[in-house]
Scaffold this motif. Structure first.
Motif, PDB file in Angstrom:
ATOM      1  N   PHE A 252      -0.286   7.347   2.651  1.00 34.77           N
ATOM      2  CA  PHE A 252       1.017   6.707   2.857  1.00 34.77           C
ATOM      3  C   PHE A 252       1.634   6.323   1.510  1.00 34.77           C
ATOM      4  N   ILE A 253       0.865   5.684   0.662  1.00 29.82           N
ATOM      5  CA  ILE A 253       1.360   5.267  -0.647  1.00 29.82           C
ATOM      6  C   ILE A 253       1.705   6.478  -1.508  1.00 29.82           C
ATOM      7  N   TYR A 254       0.833   7.449  -1.515  1.00 27.34           N
ATOM      8  CA  TYR A 254       1.044   8.651  -2.331  1.00 27.34           C
ATOM      9  C   TYR A 254       2.392   9.285  -2.010  1.00 27.34           C
ATOM     10  N   HIS A 255       2.667   9.413  -0.746  1.00 24.06           N
ATOM     11  CA  HIS A 255       3.892  10.093  -0.354  1.00 24.06           C
ATOM     12  C   HIS A 255       5.131   9.223  -0.524  1.00 24.06           C
ATOM     13  N   MET A 256       4.949   7.926  -0.476  1.00 20.88           N
ATOM     14  CA  MET A 256       6.088   7.063  -0.782  1.00 20.88           C
ATOM     15  C   MET A 256       6.478   7.190  -2.256  1.00 20.88           C
ATOM     16  N   LEU A 257       5.496   7.481  -3.098  1.00 18.09           N
ATOM     17  CA  LEU A 257       5.728   7.556  -4.538  1.00 18.09           C
ATOM     18  C   LEU A 257       6.181   8.931  -5.002  1.00 18.09           C
ATOM     19  N   LYS A 258       6.001   9.946  -4.152  1.00 19.78           N
ATOM     20  CA  LYS A 258       6.132  11.325  -4.622  1.00 19.78           C
ATOM     21  C   LYS A 258       7.504  11.679  -5.198  1.00 19.78           C
ATOM     22  N   SER A 259       8.574  11.387  -4.487  1.00 16.28           N
ATOM     23  CA  SER A 259       9.872  11.840  -5.006  1.00 16.28           C
ATOM     24  C   SER A 259      10.299  11.046  -6.237  1.00 16.28           C
ATOM     25  N   ALA A 260       9.685   9.895  -6.437  1.00 13.51           N
ATOM     26  CA  ALA A 260       9.947   9.141  -7.668  1.00 13.51           C
ATOM     27  C   ALA A 260       9.033   9.627  -8.786  1.00 13.51           C
ATOM     28  N   LYS A 261       8.225  10.622  -8.448  1.00 14.15           N
ATOM     29  CA  LYS A 261       7.287  11.230  -9.407  1.00 14.15           C
ATOM     30  C   LYS A 261       6.341  10.185 -10.002  1.00 14.15           C
ATOM     31  N   LEU A 262       5.892   9.298  -9.136  1.00 11.86           N
ATOM     32  CA  LEU A 262       4.966   8.250  -9.559  1.00 11.86           C
ATOM     33  C   LEU A 262       3.636   8.340  -8.817  1.00 11.86           C
ATOM     34  N   GLU A 263       3.298   9.548  -8.344  1.00  6.39           N
ATOM     35  CA  GLU A 263       2.074   9.707  -7.562  1.00  6.39           C
ATOM     36  C   GLU A 263       0.831   9.233  -8.300  1.00  6.39           C
ATOM     37  N   SER A 264       0.888   9.297  -9.630  1.00  9.27           N
ATOM     38  CA  SER A 264      -0.283   8.904 -10.408  1.00  9.27           C
ATOM     39  C   SER A 264      -0.631   7.422 -10.215  1.00  9.27           C
ATOM     40  N   LEU A 265       0.328   6.656  -9.673  1.00 10.09           N
ATOM     41  CA  LEU A 265       0.079   5.232  -9.436  1.00 10.09           C
ATOM     42  C   LEU A 265      -0.543   4.961  -8.078  1.00 10.09           C
ATOM     43  N   ALA A 266      -0.682   5.993  -7.263  1.00  4.72           N
ATOM     44  CA  ALA A 266      -1.106   5.807  -5.865  1.00  4.72           C
ATOM     45  C   ALA A 266      -2.454   5.101  -5.763  1.00  4.72           C
ATOM     46  N   GLU A 267      -3.399   5.527  -6.554  1.00  6.01           N
ATOM     47  CA  GLU A 267      -4.733   4.934  -6.450  1.00  6.01           C
ATOM     48  C   GLU A 267      -4.709   3.449  -6.831  1.00  6.01           C
ATOM     49  N   ASP A 268      -3.985   3.135  -7.890  1.00 10.08           N
ATOM     50  CA  ASP A 268      -3.894   1.730  -8.310  1.00 10.08           C
ATOM     51  C   ASP A 268      -3.210   0.878  -7.242  1.00 10.08           C
ATOM     52  N   LEU A 269      -2.135   1.410  -6.664  1.00  2.90           N
ATOM     53  CA  LEU A 269      -1.408   0.634  -5.657  1.00  2.90           C
ATOM     54  C   LEU A 269      -2.213   0.512  -4.364  1.00  2.90           C
ATOM     55  N   CYS A 270      -3.007   1.518  -4.076  1.00  2.00           N
ATOM     56  CA  CYS A 270      -3.891   1.432  -2.906  1.00  2.00           C
ATOM     57  C   CYS A 270      -4.912   0.319  -3.139  1.00  2.00           C
ATOM     58  N   SER A 271      -5.502   0.290  -4.302  1.00  2.89           N
ATOM     59  CA  SER A 271      -6.467  -0.780  -4.632  1.00  2.89           C
ATOM     60  C   SER A 271      -5.781  -2.145  -4.575  1.00  2.89           C
ATOM     61  N   GLU A 272      -4.560  -2.195  -5.108  1.00  2.00           N
ATOM     62  CA  GLU A 272      -3.815  -3.456  -5.101  1.00  2.00           C
ATOM     63  C   GLU A 272      -3.537  -3.909  -3.665  1.00  2.00           C
ATOM     64  N   THR A 273      -3.217  -2.945  -2.807  1.00  2.00           N
ATOM     65  CA  THR A 273      -2.963  -3.269  -1.398  1.00  2.00           C
ATOM     66  C   THR A 273      -4.197  -3.902  -0.756  1.00  2.00           C
ATOM     67  N   PHE A 274      -5.344  -3.283  -0.962  1.00  2.00           N
ATOM     68  CA  PHE A 274      -6.565  -3.830  -0.353  1.00  2.00           C
ATOM     69  C   PHE A 274      -6.947  -5.173  -0.988  1.00  2.00           C
ATOM     70  N   TYR A 275      -6.671  -5.308  -2.267  1.00  2.00           N
ATOM     71  CA  TYR A 275      -6.955  -6.592  -2.919  1.00  2.00           C
ATOM     72  C   TYR A 275      -6.067  -7.698  -2.334  1.00  2.00           C
ATOM     73  N   LYS A 276      -4.773  -7.389  -2.194  1.00  2.00           N
ATOM     74  CA  LYS A 276      -3.843  -8.373  -1.611  1.00  2.00           C
ATOM     75  C   LYS A 276      -4.261  -8.726  -0.182  1.00  2.00           C
ATOM     76  N   ALA A 277      -4.640  -7.689   0.568  1.00  2.00           N
ATOM     77  CA  ALA A 277      -5.053  -7.924   1.964  1.00  2.00           C
ATOM     78  C   ALA A 277      -6.288  -8.820   2.001  1.00  2.00           C
ATOM     79  N   TYR A 278      -7.220  -8.556   1.112  1.00  2.00           N
ATOM     80  CA  TYR A 278      -8.447  -9.376   1.071  1.00  2.00           C
ATOM     81  C   TYR A 278      -8.116 -10.833   0.738  1.00  2.00           C
ATOM     82  N   ARG A 279      -7.282 -11.002  -0.270  1.00  2.00           N
ATOM     83  CA  ARG A 279      -6.926 -12.363  -0.679  1.00  2.00           C
ATOM     84  C   ARG A 279      -6.171 -13.120   0.406  1.00  2.00           C
TER      85      ARG A 279
END
Length: 198
Positions: free
Chosen positions: A32-59
């Motif tokens: 979901f994150i990867y594809h939200m980032l794709k047209s902005a050509k920011l796919e390389s951030l997907a893994e970091d934002l996925c980790s951030e999402t799970f971190y926020k959810a945990y907190r």
């Protein structure tokens, strides 16, 4: 063990069970994150934002209330907000959504030519979806590819169910309109091939 049971256990101190929740949702949230980032050509951030999402959810897990939403809906909301926040930071003009599970389902019986055609059509659909406004893109991906019901989508997008239906209607109409030229061209090619076979 259900999500609710796991969350209760985590809230009671068994924090190691959070990895089970991550295992259940990480692939889908990452796509979901990867594809939200794709047209902005920011796919390389997907893994970091996925980790951030799970971190926020945990907190914030102590604030999660099942009566307000399912865990998956709550998690998608965090993921979406995390991406939108990053895009605002990056001043990206568009958000793209494209799912790994949007890959065409190709029958084993399909010929190589048919497979190429299916791939080409799927690419055209992806391009059309990427051109939609952010809420329409989110709505159509969550409905068509994540197969969420209207209420879940409404919760994630912070809209009413009727607004979600309206977003989906406009999104589908826009995709159809964008694909009309391609479909007409495709029909002409088929007619041409049939004429040559006679």
């Amino acid at each position: 063990m259900t999500d609710s049971q796991i969350i209760r256990e985590i809230k009671d101190g068994n924090v190691e069970l959070y990895s089970e929740l991550m295992n259940r949702y990480q692939r889908r949230i990452m796509a979901f994150i990867y594809h939200m980032l794709k047209s902005a050509k920011l796919e390389s951030l997907a893994e970091d934002l996925c980790s951030e999402t799970f971190y926020k959810a945990y907190r914030s897990l102590h604030t999660f209330r099942e009566i307000d939403a399912t865990f998956s809906t709550w998690l998608y909301t965090i993921a979406r907000n995390t991406v939108l926040s990053e895009l605002r930071k990056q001043k990206a003009a568009y958000v793209s959504i494209e799912e790994v599970n949007m890959e065409p389902i190709i029958s084993d019986a399909a010929t190589p030519e048919q497979q190429l055609l299916i791939n080409e059509r799927m690419e055209k659909v992806r391009e059309a979806i990427n051109k939609l406004p952010e809420k329409q893109r989110s709505a159509i991906i969550l409905r068509e590819y994540e197969q969420m019901d209207y209420q879940e989508i409404a919760n994630i997008l912070e809209q009413t169910v009727s607004s979600v239906k309206s977003l989906l209607f406009r999104a589908r109409a826009s995709v159809k309109q964008q694909l009309e030229a391609y479909i007409e061209q495709d029909k002409s090619s088929d007619d041409y091939e049939r004429m040559n076979q006679k």
